[in-house]
Write an enzyme that holds these catalytic residues in place. Structure first.
Site, PDB file in Angstrom:
ATOM      1  N   ARG A  18       0.811  -1.213   0.000  1.00  0.00           N
ATOM      2  CA  ARG A  18       0.000   0.000   0.000  1.00  0.00           C
ATOM      3  C   ARG A  18       0.851   1.274   0.000  1.00  0.00           C
ATOM      4  NH1 ARG A  18      -5.281   1.480   1.315  1.00  0.00           N
ATOM      5  NH2 ARG A  18      -5.692  -0.467   0.225  1.00  0.00           N
ATOM      6  N   ARG A  52      16.806  -6.254   1.465  1.00  0.00           N
ATOM      7  CA  ARG A  52      17.130  -6.635   0.078  1.00  0.00           C
ATOM      8  C   ARG A  52      17.638  -5.433  -0.689  1.00  0.00           C
ATOM      9  NH1 ARG A  52      14.597 -11.850  -1.329  1.00  0.00           N
ATOM     10  NH2 ARG A  52      15.414 -11.424  -3.389  1.00  0.00           N
ATOM     11  N   ARG A  56      12.432  -4.148  -1.253  1.00  0.00           N
ATOM     12  CA  ARG A  56      11.037  -4.428  -1.610  1.00  0.00           C
ATOM     13  C   ARG A  56      10.135  -4.616  -0.394  1.00  0.00           C
ATOM     14  NH1 ARG A  56      11.568 -10.485  -3.990  1.00  0.00           N
ATOM     15  NH2 ARG A  56      13.086  -9.444  -5.288  1.00  0.00           N
ATOM     16  N   HIS A  57      10.729  -4.974   0.746  1.00  0.00           N
ATOM     17  CA  HIS A  57       9.878  -5.058   1.949  1.00  0.00           C
ATOM     18  C   HIS A  57      10.505  -4.250   3.093  1.00  0.00           C
ATOM     19  CE1 HIS A  57      12.539  -8.492   2.450  1.00  0.00           C
ATOM     20  NE2 HIS A  57      11.831  -9.283   1.656  1.00  0.00           N
ATOM     21  N   THR A 107      11.423 -15.090  -3.116  1.00  0.00           N
ATOM     22  CA  THR A 107      12.042 -15.145  -1.796  1.00  0.00           C
ATOM     23  C   THR A 107      13.438 -15.743  -2.018  1.00  0.00           C
ATOM     24  OG1 THR A 107      11.841 -16.045   0.437  1.00  0.00           O
ATOM     25  CG2 THR A 107      10.941 -17.398  -1.339  1.00  0.00           C
ATOM     26  N   GLY A 200      10.570 -21.898   4.757  1.00  0.00           N
ATOM     27  CA  GLY A 200       9.438 -22.758   4.410  1.00  0.00           C
ATOM     28  C   GLY A 200       8.918 -23.602   5.561  1.00  0.00           C
ATOM     29  N   GLY A 221       9.262 -17.159   9.122  1.00  0.00           N
ATOM     30  CA  GLY A 221       8.555 -15.913   8.832  1.00  0.00           C
ATOM     31  C   GLY A 221       7.188 -16.113   8.228  1.00  0.00           C
ATOM     32  N   HIS A 222       7.151 -16.621   7.008  1.00  0.00           N
ATOM     33  CA  HIS A 222       5.907 -16.602   6.243  1.00  0.00           C
ATOM     34  C   HIS A 222       4.753 -17.290   6.973  1.00  0.00           C
ATOM     35  CE1 HIS A 222       3.103 -17.735   3.001  1.00  0.00           C
ATOM     36  NE2 HIS A 222       3.404 -16.530   2.587  1.00  0.00           N
TER      37      HIS A 222
HETATM   38  N1  PXP Z   1      16.010 -17.772   6.701  1.00  0.00           N
HETATM   39  C1  PXP Z   1      16.431 -17.106   5.593  1.00  0.00           C
HETATM   40  C2  PXP Z   1      17.895 -16.950   5.375  1.00  0.00           C
HETATM   41  C3  PXP Z   1      15.503 -16.544   4.687  1.00  0.00           C
HETATM   42  O1  PXP Z   1      15.932 -15.886   3.603  1.00  0.00           O
HETATM   43  C4  PXP Z   1      14.126 -16.686   4.960  1.00  0.00           C
HETATM   44  C5  PXP Z   1      13.110 -16.116   4.025  1.00  0.00           C
HETATM   45  O2  PXP Z   1      13.075 -14.755   4.085  1.00  0.00           O
HETATM   46  C6  PXP Z   1      13.736 -17.366   6.144  1.00  0.00           C
HETATM   47  C7  PXP Z   1      14.707 -17.923   6.972  1.00  0.00           C
HETATM   48  C8  PXP Z   1      12.310 -17.519   6.542  1.00  0.00           C
HETATM   49  O3  PXP Z   1      11.612 -18.263   5.584  1.00  0.00           O
HETATM   50  P1  PXP Z   1      10.047 -18.333   5.640  1.00  0.00           P
HETATM   51  O4  PXP Z   1       9.530 -16.954   5.450  1.00  0.00           O
HETATM   52  O5  PXP Z   1       9.697 -19.265   4.519  1.00  0.00           O
HETATM   53  O6  PXP Z   1       9.676 -18.884   6.985  1.00  0.00           O
END
Ligand code: PXP
Length: 250
Positions: A18, A52, A56-57, A107, A200, A221-222
């Site tokens: 946004r 990055r 971008r984020h 990613t 992941g 994270g995700h």
């Molecule tokens: N570790 C590293 C080095 C990453 O680049 C990422 C993705 O940003 C993560 C962990 C976390 O991955 P995810 O968002 O899939 O949990």
């Protein structure tokens, strides 16, 4: 105890959807720093953010505010470029995780090519080390890369669990990827490296990660941010902490 680092990039991704290219104001929601503080209230052990090249984020200002605000450890993920190294030396995160970076990827898709870039990575490791910053290398569970990581003098590796996560729904490939992680963790531990893992990971696929020995910290994270949409971020972090509470390192 296996530690949990929460990667808050995905909170910033939503904000940028946004507010990209607009002046930062209190309206620029959701704030990744506020999310980090909520994760800490829920008991996470560290905050991870990836600056990055294309911003971008996470943007520079987020890292500066994280540095001032968080009470746990800041893990700055970044590419091994001169600009990023200078930025890290100015910010002084507790740990830098060097990651490969291609702009077109969604990613971080592959591991860092440590063997092929040993000199450059070792130089950066020395510079950051002299400033008291630990260095971790995000690598595939590949014996050659682990040897090179040890040779670089890095204290940590982060095993890329992406291939395992991708293979999770298919028994034979999942077993193959899991065994690669187990073998890699043993090799790295034997070489004196501390072993983190991430990418992941979800509540579903975390169970088998308990079979990977010698892990110090997971960076997730995700899936945490996705869960947070339904349960709130503190509750999501607590669920992930509960899922790794029984982990035994060996
Ligand atoms: N570790 C590293 C080095 C990453 O680049 C990422 C993705 O940003 C993560 C962990 C976390 O991955 P995810 O968002 O899939 O949990």
């Amino acid at each position: 105890m296996l530690k949990l680092g929460v990667n808050i990039d995905h909170v910033a991704t939503l904000r940028q959807a946004r507010y990209r290219n607009r002046e930062e104001t209190s309206r620029s929601e959701p704030d990744p720093v506020a999310a980090a503080l909520a994760c800490e209230r829920a008991g996470c052990h560290g905050i991870t953010a990836h600056l990055r090249e294309d911003r971008r984020h996470i943007v520079d200002g987020d890292i500066l505010r994280l540095r001032k605000s968080i009470a746990t450890r800041l893990n700055l993920e970044m590419a091994n470029t001169p600009g990023m190294v200078e930025f890290a030396l100015a910010v002084r995160p507790e740990i830098v995780c060097l990651v490969p970076e291609r702009r077109e990827e969604v990613t971080t898709e592959g591991g860092l090519a440590v063997a092929a870039n040993l000199f450059a990575i070792t130089e950066t490791r020395k510079r950051l080390g002299e400033a008291g910053i630990d260095v971790s290398l995000f690598i595939a569970p590949d014996p050659r890369e682990i040897d090179a990581a040890a040779e670089s003098g890095a204290g940590f590796i982060e095993l890329h669990t992406g291939a395992y996560a991708e293979a999770y729904n298919h028994k034979a490939p999942r077993q193959y990827e899991l065994e690669r992680l187990i073998t890699a963790a043993r090799q790295a531990h034997g070489a004196g490296l501390k072993v983190n893992a991430g990418h992941g990971l979800t509540l579903e696929n975390l169970g088998l990660i308990h079979l990977v020995p010698h892990l110090e910290e997971l960076n997730i994270g995700h899936s945490i941010v996705s869960q947070a949409i339904f349960t709130g971020i503190e509750s999501a972090v607590r669920d992930f902490l509960a899922a790794i509470a029984q982990y035994k390192a060996s």
